[in-house]
Write a protein that holds these residues in place. Structure first.
Motif, PDB file in Angstrom:
ATOM      1  N   ALA A 627      10.971   7.375  -0.251  1.00  0.00           N
ATOM      2  CA  ALA A 627      10.586   8.705  -0.731  1.00  0.00           C
ATOM      3  C   ALA A 627       9.238   8.651  -1.436  1.00  0.00           C
ATOM      4  CB  ALA A 627      11.664   9.245  -1.673  1.00  0.00           C
ATOM      5  N   ALA A 628       9.018   7.613  -2.242  1.00  0.00           N
ATOM      6  CA  ALA A 628       7.726   7.470  -2.920  1.00  0.00           C
ATOM      7  C   ALA A 628       6.605   7.253  -1.903  1.00  0.00           C
ATOM      8  CB  ALA A 628       7.785   6.312  -3.910  1.00  0.00           C
ATOM      9  N   TRP A 629       6.884   6.449  -0.894  1.00  0.00           N
ATOM     10  CA  TRP A 629       5.880   6.187   0.145  1.00  0.00           C
ATOM     11  C   TRP A 629       5.512   7.476   0.881  1.00  0.00           C
ATOM     12  CZ3 TRP A 629       6.390   5.913   5.708  1.00  0.00           C
ATOM     13  CH2 TRP A 629       5.264   5.362   6.343  1.00  0.00           C
ATOM     14  N   ARG A 630       6.525   8.267   1.200  1.00  0.00           N
ATOM     15  CA  ARG A 630       6.252   9.522   1.903  1.00  0.00           C
ATOM     16  C   ARG A 630       5.465  10.485   1.014  1.00  0.00           C
ATOM     17  NH1 ARG A 630      11.660   8.534   4.255  1.00  0.00           N
ATOM     18  NH2 ARG A 630      12.638   9.592   2.491  1.00  0.00           N
ATOM     19  N   SER A 631       5.801  10.525  -0.265  1.00  0.00           N
ATOM     20  CA  SER A 631       5.093  11.419  -1.182  1.00  0.00           C
ATOM     21  C   SER A 631       3.630  11.017  -1.322  1.00  0.00           C
ATOM     22  CB  SER A 631       5.776  11.408  -2.548  1.00  0.00           C
ATOM     23  OG  SER A 631       5.174  12.342  -3.416  1.00  0.00           O
ATOM     24  N   LEU A 632       3.348   9.721  -1.308  1.00  0.00           N
ATOM     25  CA  LEU A 632       1.963   9.268  -1.428  1.00  0.00           C
ATOM     26  C   LEU A 632       1.126   9.682  -0.220  1.00  0.00           C
ATOM     27  CD1 LEU A 632       2.583   5.736  -2.949  1.00  0.00           C
ATOM     28  CD2 LEU A 632       1.218   7.551  -4.005  1.00  0.00           C
ATOM     29  N   GLY A 633       1.798   9.992   0.878  1.00  0.00           N
ATOM     30  CA  GLY A 633       1.069  10.409   2.064  1.00  0.00           C
ATOM     31  C   GLY A 633       0.228  11.646   1.836  1.00  0.00           C
ATOM     32  N   ARG A 634       0.635  12.522   0.888  1.00  0.00           N
ATOM     33  CA  ARG A 634      -0.130  13.747   0.665  1.00  0.00           C
ATOM     34  C   ARG A 634      -1.423  13.474  -0.110  1.00  0.00           C
ATOM     35  NH1 ARG A 634       0.887  15.900  -4.496  1.00  0.00           N
ATOM     36  NH2 ARG A 634       2.531  14.809  -5.649  1.00  0.00           N
ATOM     37  N   TRP A 635      -1.543  12.252  -0.668  1.00  0.00           N
ATOM     38  CA  TRP A 635      -2.767  11.882  -1.377  1.00  0.00           C
ATOM     39  C   TRP A 635      -3.817  11.325  -0.421  1.00  0.00           C
ATOM     40  CZ3 TRP A 635      -3.294  11.859  -6.912  1.00  0.00           C
ATOM     41  CH2 TRP A 635      -2.148  12.255  -7.609  1.00  0.00           C
ATOM     42  N   LEU A 636      -3.421  10.990   0.780  1.00  0.00           N
ATOM     43  CA  LEU A 636      -4.319  10.273   1.686  1.00  0.00           C
ATOM     44  C   LEU A 636      -4.718  11.139   2.874  1.00  0.00           C
ATOM     45  CD1 LEU A 636      -2.459   6.841   1.724  1.00  0.00           C
ATOM     46  CD2 LEU A 636      -4.567   7.403   0.506  1.00  0.00           C
ATOM     47  N   PHE A 656      -1.843  -3.958  -5.213  1.00  0.00           N
ATOM     48  CA  PHE A 656      -1.412  -4.449  -3.905  1.00  0.00           C
ATOM     49  C   PHE A 656      -0.480  -3.443  -3.232  1.00  0.00           C
ATOM     50  CE2 PHE A 656       0.697  -7.343  -0.896  1.00  0.00           C
ATOM     51  CZ  PHE A 656      -0.422  -7.969  -0.366  1.00  0.00           C
ATOM     52  N   SER A 657       0.316  -2.735  -4.015  1.00  0.00           N
ATOM     53  CA  SER A 657       1.171  -1.698  -3.443  1.00  0.00           C
ATOM     54  C   SER A 657       0.325  -0.596  -2.814  1.00  0.00           C
ATOM     55  CB  SER A 657       2.082  -1.115  -4.524  1.00  0.00           C
ATOM     56  OG  SER A 657       2.931  -0.123  -3.981  1.00  0.00           O
ATOM     57  N   LEU A 658      -0.771  -0.191  -3.485  1.00  0.00           N
ATOM     58  CA  LEU A 658      -1.659   0.816  -2.908  1.00  0.00           C
ATOM     59  C   LEU A 658      -2.264   0.319  -1.604  1.00  0.00           C
ATOM     60  CD1 LEU A 658      -3.309   3.409  -2.882  1.00  0.00           C
ATOM     61  CD2 LEU A 658      -4.923   2.327  -4.476  1.00  0.00           C
ATOM     62  N   LEU A 659      -2.707  -0.920  -1.578  1.00  0.00           N
ATOM     63  CA  LEU A 659      -3.268  -1.477  -0.352  1.00  0.00           C
ATOM     64  C   LEU A 659      -2.271  -1.382   0.792  1.00  0.00           C
ATOM     65  CD1 LEU A 659      -5.381  -3.145   1.252  1.00  0.00           C
ATOM     66  CD2 LEU A 659      -4.294  -5.196   0.320  1.00  0.00           C
ATOM     67  N   GLN A 660      -1.017  -1.720   0.534  1.00  0.00           N
ATOM     68  CA  GLN A 660      -0.013  -1.699   1.586  1.00  0.00           C
ATOM     69  C   GLN A 660       0.272  -0.278   2.067  1.00  0.00           C
ATOM     70  OE1 GLN A 660       1.121  -4.636   3.024  1.00  0.00           O
ATOM     71  NE2 GLN A 660      -0.539  -5.335   1.697  1.00  0.00           N
ATOM     72  N   VAL A 661       0.289   0.676   1.144  1.00  0.00           N
ATOM     73  CA  VAL A 661       0.504   2.069   1.532  1.00  0.00           C
ATOM     74  C   VAL A 661      -0.625   2.544   2.447  1.00  0.00           C
ATOM     75  CG1 VAL A 661       0.558   4.441   0.664  1.00  0.00           C
ATOM     76  CG2 VAL A 661       1.906   2.675  -0.476  1.00  0.00           C
ATOM     77  N   VAL A 662      -1.870   2.282   2.051  1.00  0.00           N
ATOM     78  CA  VAL A 662      -3.008   2.730   2.853  1.00  0.00           C
ATOM     79  C   VAL A 662      -3.029   2.005   4.196  1.00  0.00           C
ATOM     80  CG1 VAL A 662      -5.525   2.870   2.951  1.00  0.00           C
ATOM     81  CG2 VAL A 662      -4.331   3.311   0.791  1.00  0.00           C
ATOM     82  N   ARG A 663      -2.770   0.697   4.175  1.00  0.00           N
ATOM     83  CA  ARG A 663      -2.778  -0.071   5.423  1.00  0.00           C
ATOM     84  C   ARG A 663      -1.780   0.492   6.419  1.00  0.00           C
ATOM     85  NH1 ARG A 663       0.252  -4.032   7.625  1.00  0.00           N
ATOM     86  NH2 ARG A 663       1.621  -4.013   5.799  1.00  0.00           N
ATOM     87  N   CYS A 664      -0.575   0.769   5.951  1.00  0.00           N
ATOM     88  CA  CYS A 664       0.449   1.274   6.871  1.00  0.00           C
ATOM     89  C   CYS A 664       0.083   2.649   7.419  1.00  0.00           C
ATOM     90  CB  CYS A 664       1.799   1.326   6.156  1.00  0.00           C
ATOM     91  SG  CYS A 664       2.518  -0.312   5.849  1.00  0.00           S
ATOM     92  N   ARG A 665      -0.522   3.482   6.579  1.00  0.00           N
ATOM     93  CA  ARG A 665      -0.953   4.800   7.058  1.00  0.00           C
ATOM     94  C   ARG A 665      -2.074   4.659   8.088  1.00  0.00           C
ATOM     95  NH1 ARG A 665       2.514   9.062   5.879  1.00  0.00           N
ATOM     96  NH2 ARG A 665       3.469   8.627   3.849  1.00  0.00           N
ATOM     97  N   ALA A 666      -3.000   3.728   7.827  1.00  0.00           N
ATOM     98  CA  ALA A 666      -4.141   3.556   8.727  1.00  0.00           C
ATOM     99  C   ALA A 666      -3.711   3.071  10.110  1.00  0.00           C
ATOM    100  CB  ALA A 666      -5.141   2.583   8.112  1.00  0.00           C
ATOM    101  N   LEU A 667      -2.633   2.298  10.175  1.00  0.00           N
ATOM    102  CA  LEU A 667      -2.180   1.758  11.456  1.00  0.00           C
ATOM    103  C   LEU A 667      -1.762   2.848  12.432  1.00  0.00           C
ATOM    104  CD1 LEU A 667      -0.109  -1.367  10.299  1.00  0.00           C
ATOM    105  CD2 LEU A 667      -2.309  -1.357  11.505  1.00  0.00           C
ATOM    106  N   THR A 668      -1.337   3.986  11.907  1.00  0.00           N
ATOM    107  CA  THR A 668      -0.864   5.063  12.787  1.00  0.00           C
ATOM    108  C   THR A 668      -1.776   6.285  12.737  1.00  0.00           C
ATOM    109  OG1 THR A 668       0.582   5.873  11.018  1.00  0.00           O
ATOM    110  CG2 THR A 668       1.531   4.316  12.598  1.00  0.00           C
ATOM    111  N   SER A 669      -3.009   6.093  12.236  1.00  0.00           N
ATOM    112  CA  SER A 669      -3.932   7.221  12.092  1.00  0.00           C
ATOM    113  C   SER A 669      -5.151   7.033  12.982  1.00  0.00           C
ATOM    114  CB  SER A 669      -4.369   7.364  10.628  1.00  0.00           C
ATOM    115  OG  SER A 669      -3.247   7.589   9.790  1.00  0.00           O
ATOM    116  N   ASP A 670      -5.933   8.084  13.094  1.00  0.00           N
ATOM    117  CA  ASP A 670      -7.113   8.037  13.968  1.00  0.00           C
ATOM    118  C   ASP A 670      -8.338   7.534  13.213  1.00  0.00           C
ATOM    119  OD1 ASP A 670      -7.865  10.131  12.329  1.00  0.00           O
ATOM    120  OD2 ASP A 670      -7.502  11.687  13.846  1.00  0.00           O
ATOM    121  N   ALA A 671      -9.459   7.487  13.943  1.00  0.00           N
ATOM    122  CA  ALA A 671     -10.690   6.971  13.349  1.00  0.00           C
ATOM    123  C   ALA A 671     -11.165   7.847  12.203  1.00  0.00           C
ATOM    124  CB  ALA A 671     -11.778   6.869  14.422  1.00  0.00           C
TER     125      ALA A 671
END
Length: 814
Positions: A627-636, A656-671
């Motif tokens: 749930a926290a991970w999904r909520s952080l999605g609105r910040w990115l 390091f938690s922020l890095l992992q959140v951004v990394r996982c989002r970037a893997l499924t996002s566009d350029a």
């Protein structure tokens, strides 16, 4: 009651002989053979990397930090700077610490206290002696810098009970100023107490003049009876002297800004509760009897901004506590010394020679077949075991405060040691933990980070003098293991020994740590899951050597349950040399993309740091983490600068938690998403100079779209290159390498601004930065540019100046 060992004339003579042989001799019985240093030097020189590879942890420890942790002990810097001497001199280090505390003659003193002595008629009256003693202690404590008195003692105890002391608690007791003063005063305070015992042992009980209580300047003094007394020790009591009987001592709480001394001359006594020394001096000295020391938090020689001493001369004793006890210290000194007898030490966690920030803790058992047990609360990040932090353990507060010194010394006997995680000669975050065991057939049981483990710029040493010993580290990460600039060593000086571990053990390192296992001979058994036995590794573009010395044809080697043949001709260990192990990625597996309907389910959460501290993937895949991970999605990606500013300085875990959140989002996002990430990071770098955790910005920039124009790349590189931290400047060069490897060089002709960065990096003392510079030179492949820096490259250590070795450290991407 069983007669004590020292009360039997024949046994006393034998014990004295043992003391003189094991403790009082000029060369300790467990001293490592002189040729260990020669053999280790030869082994290090035989590595392809050369002996210079031993300098890597110390170099990065000194050069890479941006904001140095507070209160790093000078012993740590000296130990990392001289790894061979450190590994082979565990006993000498413990002797030096004992001498600092003026304990180098304590074994002889304890023997003398057991002998009868005629009273000197010229002695002062007992009351005058005790009053003068208390006044002397008070005068010494007057030298402690003033600090606001801790307002809520129950809050301090709650903090210790829940895993502290935290930084707030350390500050509440006076911080580093108090710790410096207490470490300086400890030798005099301890010597004052020992001198009092020297005086009292010559007095017959009849000289005590009967039971009485009187008020002295500073508090109440009590003399007990020869019967079975019950002493309830309130805050107004500063001294109790009891001549005999099976007594009970009930501690009602910590001693704050004061002193407490208890001297019990004989009897099977029961000590209940704890007298945590908070900006105080406490001493409990028991000269005879089979005693029980039973307490909760802060018991049995525990100091928080104070000095705590417990001496139990003889008897089969039991020490039972929950946590922060049995020689535990922060911003002070804690010493527990037990003479003869088969003793049991049982604790939950944080004790048995545990030195936290600014703390020096020593548990010293002189003789007997002893048992040491520590468990601890269950680990919160999925590792199978409790956090024990015991048995020669030192720990700091990650990123902010360096650890202290924790020592467990057991001179003789067939002993057993059992912990779960972190212990048995282990150091964590700039601490020094040592377990020194003399003669005997000993058993060591642990889970991970045990038996000579140095973790995050720390030193962990286990030295065993000999005997047929058994060492078990169920999950591994121990038995001579260094992690992240740490140094870990297990030295067993002979006997038919068995070593059993999971992975990364028995002379292993990771993340530029160095591990050593030195075995002095015998028919030994080495059983390992994987990764060890002197295996070398590569991390941060630099070598990490490992060592297993002393293996011979009589030994058996077992990997993953099967006997294997090994190369015993390798001087550094049977698994040394190429191919080199590379540390696995520390990234976490990403959760699946969230359904659109759940993207804003925690929209009301206003604290991004709190979200990051419980978000997937770093914090698991439970409902709260997801749930926290999904909520952080609105910040990115647009609000990434706000997330970066929400990460507390020096809080590596949240970053390091922020890095992992951004990394996982970037893997499924566009350029476009990745380009926005790069722009957001660059914006924060430009707005906050310098940022507190530049490694995070460097990693996030690397997640950005590599197909941007050269000018945008230059901005990211230059912003990082301007940061004072070595890790940031490394990030700048690695970003340039990444661009090159992606087929989009920053500028193919290596412009002057980039060449200037390379030249400055090659002249920098930080080896990680110079390694990145030569790697960039190799990647650019411009002969003219390479020739320009030939002299600088040739002046580097061999593992960077030799192109063949350099290629093994960081081969080009295909």
């Amino acid at each position: 009651m069983r007669p004590s060992t020292l009360s039997r004339p024949l046994s006393a003579a034998l014990v004295l002989a043992i003391f003189l042989a094991v403790v009082g001799s000029p060369t300790p019985a467990w001293a490592v053979e002189p040729d260990w240093r020669v053999r280790l030097t030869r082994a290090a020189s035989a590595k392809a990397f050369g002996i210079e590879a031993l300098s890597v942890p110390n170099n990065l420890f000194k050069a890479e930090a941006f904001e140095e942790a507070e209160e790093i002990t000078a012993d740590l810097a000296a130990g990392l700077a001289n790894p061979i001497e450190t590994v082979t001199s565990g006993a000498a280090f413990v002797d030096r610490v004992s001498a600092r505390l003026r304990l180098d003659e304590i074994a002889d003193k304890m023997w003398e206290w057991g002998r009868s002595r005629t009273s000197d008629s010229a002695q002062r009256t007992l009351d005058a002696t005790l009053t003068a003693y208390a006044a002397g202690v008070g005068a010494l404590l007057a030298g402690v810098p003033a600090a606001p008195s801790p307002r809520d003692i129950s809050a301090l105890l709650d903090d210790l009970a829940s895993g502290g002391p935290t930084a707030a608690t350390l500050k509440a007791v006076g911080g580093a100023a108090t710790g410096d003063a207490m470490r300086s005063l400890a030798p005099s305070l301890i010597r004052t107490a020992i001198t009092l015992i020297d005086d009292l042992r010559g007095r017959a009980a009849i000289d005590f003049g009967g039971a009485r209580i009187w008020e002295a300047p500073g508090g109440k003094m009590i003399i007990g009876t020869l019967g079975h007394d019950h002493h309830r020790i309130g805050p107004d009591v500063i001294l109790i002297l009891d001549p005999g009987g099976d007594d009970t001592y009930e501690f009602t709480g910590p001693v704050v800004n004061g002193q407490l001394t208890i001297i019990d001359l004989a009897g099977a006594d029961h000590y209940a509760g704890g007298a945590l020394a908070v900006r105080s001096f406490t001493a409990v000295i028991d000269l005879d009897g089979d005693d029980i020391h039973q307490g909760g938090v802060g018991a049995q020689a525990a100091a928080l901004g104070g000095v705590a001493l417990l001496i139990d001369r003889t008897g089969h004793d039991r020490y039972l506590a929950t946590r922060f006890a049995q020689a535990a210290a922060a911003e002070g000194v804690a010493v527990l010394i037990d003479g003869t007898g088969d003793d049991l030490y049982d604790i939950g966690d944080r004790g048995q020679g545990f030195g936290q920030v600014g703390g020096l803790a020593v548990l010293w058992d002189l003789a007997g077949a002893d048992g040491y047990v520590a468990s601890g609360p269950q680990d919160t990040i999925g590792r199978d075991g409790g956090i024990s932090l015991a048995q020669g353990m030192a720990a700091g507060l990650r990123s902010t405060h360096g650890g202290g010194i924790g020592i467990l010394r057991d001179d003789s006997g067939d002993d057993t040691y059992a912990v779960e995680m972190f212990g048995q000669g282990a150091g964590y975050f700039h601490g020094i933990g040592v377990l020194l065991d003399g003669a005997g057939d000993d058993r060591y049981q642990g889970t991970r980070y045990v038996q000579g483990a140095g973790v995050h710029g720390a030193i962990g040493l286990l030295t065993d003098a000999g005997g047929n010993d058994g060492h078990v580290a169920r999950q591994g990460v121990g038995q001579g293991m260094g992690l992240d600039l740490g140094l870990g060593a297990l030295v067993d000086d002979g006997g038919d020994d068995a070593y059993e571990a999971g992975d990364l053990a028995q002379g292993a390192g990771t993340a530029n740590g160095i591990g050593f296992l030195l075995d002095g001979g015998g028919s030994d058994r080495f059983s390992l899951g994987a990764d060890g036995w002197g295996q070398d590794h590569v991390a941060r573009g630099l070598p990490g050597p490992g060592f297993l010395l002393g293996a011979d044809p009589e030994d058996r080697f077992i990997r993953a349950g099967e006997s294997i043949a090994v190369d015993l001709d390798r001087p550094e260990g049977p698994a040394g040399g190429a191919p080199y192990r590379r540390d696995a990625s520390s990234d976490y597996a990403c959760p699946p993309p969230p359904p659109e309907t759940l993207a804003n389910e925690m929209h009301g959460e206003d604290d991004p740091a709190s979200l990051l501290q419980r978000a997937a993937p770093m914090h698991g895949a439970g409902e709260v983490a997801l749930a926290a991970w999904r909520s952080l999605g609105r910040w990115l990606p647009d609000r990434l600068p706000a997330l970066l500013r929400a990460v507390p300085d020096r809080d590596f875990a949240t970053g390091f938690s922020l890095l992992q959140v951004v990394r996982c989002r970037a893997l499924t996002s566009d350029a476009g998403f990745r380009r926005a990430i790069r722009d957001g990071v660059a914006s924060d770098l430009a707005a906050r100079q310098p940022v507190g955790q530049p490694w995070l910005h460097a990693r996030l920039l690397a997640l950005g779209d590599p197909a941007v124009d050269g000018q945008s790349s230059r901005i990211g590189v230059e912003l990082l290159a301007a940061h004072p931290a070595c890790s940031a400047r490394v990030g700048a060069l690695e970003l340039a390498i990444l661009e090159s490897e992606a087929g989009k060089p920053v500028e193919v002709t290596a412009p002057d601004w980039l060449a200037a960065l390379i030249g400055k990096a090659l002249a920098d003392p930080c080896l990680r930065l110079t390694a990145a510079a030569v790697r960039l030179l190799d990647r650019i492949g411009d002969p003219a540019l390479t020739a320009r820096f030939t002299d600088q490259v040739q002046a580097l250590p061999r593992f960077l100046s030799d192109p063949v070795l350099r290629a093994t450290l960081s081969p080009r991407s295909p």
